[in-house]
Design a protein around this motif. Sequence first.
Motif, PDB file in Angstrom:
ATOM      1  N   UNK A 284       0.825  -1.215   0.000  1.00  0.00           N
ATOM      2  CA  UNK A 284       0.000   0.000   0.000  1.00  0.00           C
ATOM      3  C   UNK A 284       0.852   1.255   0.000  1.00  0.00           C
ATOM      4  N   UNK A 285       1.821   1.318   0.924  1.00  0.00           N
ATOM      5  CA  UNK A 285       2.561   2.554   1.132  1.00  0.00           C
ATOM      6  C   UNK A 285       3.697   2.743   0.132  1.00  0.00           C
ATOM      7  N   UNK A 286       4.314   1.652  -0.333  1.00  0.00           N
ATOM      8  CA  UNK A 286       5.478   1.791  -1.213  1.00  0.00           C
ATOM      9  C   UNK A 286       5.086   1.535  -2.671  1.00  0.00           C
ATOM     10  N   UNK A 287       4.569   0.329  -2.951  1.00  0.00           N
ATOM     11  CA  UNK A 287       4.182   0.018  -4.333  1.00  0.00           C
ATOM     12  C   UNK A 287       3.050   0.931  -4.792  1.00  0.00           C
ATOM     13  N   UNK A 288       2.057   1.143  -3.940  1.00  0.00           N
ATOM     14  CA  UNK A 288       0.962   2.046  -4.285  1.00  0.00           C
ATOM     15  C   UNK A 288       1.429   3.476  -4.493  1.00  0.00           C
ATOM     16  N   UNK A 289       2.417   3.922  -3.671  1.00  0.00           N
ATOM     17  CA  UNK A 289       2.950   5.271  -3.813  1.00  0.00           C
ATOM     18  C   UNK A 289       3.674   5.430  -5.142  1.00  0.00           C
ATOM     19  N   UNK A 290       4.413   4.387  -5.534  1.00  0.00           N
ATOM     20  CA  UNK A 290       5.087   4.419  -6.831  1.00  0.00           C
ATOM     21  C   UNK A 290       4.072   4.595  -7.950  1.00  0.00           C
ATOM     22  N   UNK A 291       2.958   3.851  -7.880  1.00  0.00           N
ATOM     23  CA  UNK A 291       1.934   3.930  -8.917  1.00  0.00           C
ATOM     24  C   UNK A 291       1.264   5.299  -8.931  1.00  0.00           C
ATOM     25  N   UNK A 292       1.000   5.836  -7.746  1.00  0.00           N
ATOM     26  CA  UNK A 292       0.268   7.097  -7.654  1.00  0.00           C
ATOM     27  C   UNK A 292       1.127   8.313  -7.990  1.00  0.00           C
ATOM     28  N   UNK A 293       2.452   8.182  -7.854  1.00  0.00           N
ATOM     29  CA  UNK A 293       3.336   9.321  -8.116  1.00  0.00           C
ATOM     30  C   UNK A 293       3.992   9.223  -9.484  1.00  0.00           C
ATOM     31  N   UNK A 294       4.621   8.069  -9.769  1.00  0.00           N
ATOM     32  CA  UNK A 294       5.377   7.952 -11.014  1.00  0.00           C
ATOM     33  C   UNK A 294       4.484   7.914 -12.245  1.00  0.00           C
ATOM     34  N   UNK A 295       3.386   7.155 -12.172  1.00  0.00           N
ATOM     35  CA  UNK A 295       2.559   6.985 -13.383  1.00  0.00           C
ATOM     36  C   UNK A 295       1.960   8.310 -13.864  1.00  0.00           C
TER      37      UNK A 295
END
Length: 361
Positions: A284-295
Amino acid sequence: MNSTQLQRGVFLALLAAVTAGFVWILLPFFGAVFWAMALAILFTPMYRWLFKRLPKGRNFAALVTLTICLVIVILPLIMITLSVIEQVTLLAQAIRSGQINFAAYFQQILDASPRWLVDLAQRFNLGDMAAWQSRITAGASAASQSIATHALAIGQNTFDFLVSFFVMLYLLYFLLRDGADLSKTVRNALPMAKPHTHYLLNKFTTVIRATIKGNVAVAIAQGTIGGLAFMFLGVQGALLWAVLMAFLSLLPAVGAALIWGPVAIYFLATGHYWQAGVLVFVGVAVIGLVDNILRPLLVGKDTQMPDYVVLMATIGGMAIFGINGFVIGPAIAALFMAAWSLFVNSGNLDDVPDEDIPPPK
């Protein structure tokens, strides 16, 4: 007048026929041609940078760019693919031998579940462990046979693969070297207003570059993080699951969670609370953050398409074109939106400065 119109009609029919014939000839190498174009679009800025700084002209700059592309993209991808095939084979064998028993794992989850959930599973005949074991064993057997069949097919089609691979490299070299001239020729040949043609081609190039860079960057980041988390938690086949998470991350928002979510549920149901907590936090906090910021930064910002359009275009493209669809789908969607935008705002589009590199002296 009638003779002139007839000649023009015959010429246009001939033009359409030879164009269709040329496309038909290229169809066996569709993947090679497509990825040569995509990689050329992606690495053209590097080629331009090298062309301005290397003293030996366009040929040497294109060769250096091609070598860099081969080292940082193509060879690592081949090595990862071979490693994943090996892990899939070992995993299928472990399932067939009973070393990995998904029915037992599911039974552990049911035993730790509340009564209402167990009753619901039994109502839908989901609690029959014998049936689950039979289905999973049959599925593992089918997977093993499929892997063996594909491995044999790969061995039999090695020559075709090598031909396509070298066609892609050969074409990529010339697209890097002569891409600016080809782009200008296409713009001049299309029977459209030059500002509109330039706008659509630039839009196509931008979407291809943003889609590949953005999705690949997100996939590498999410797959690496998820794989390291699985390795730390002792999950078998971490590299395989990492690649699956990277592949599924092409689907915005939900992709990687389809892999780490069930594993976190299993850890939670079997009393491995700290493992479940670590995996949920990472997911949630790391993989989800990557998706929500990088994409949004790498894909949505450049393509200027809403996330739901990107999602639908990606899924639809992959359903029709396979793995190539994660690039083709958003590109078609972007051109659709750009063409309709031109139609609605016809006459309001300013000409875009030509950014083609100057011919070498």
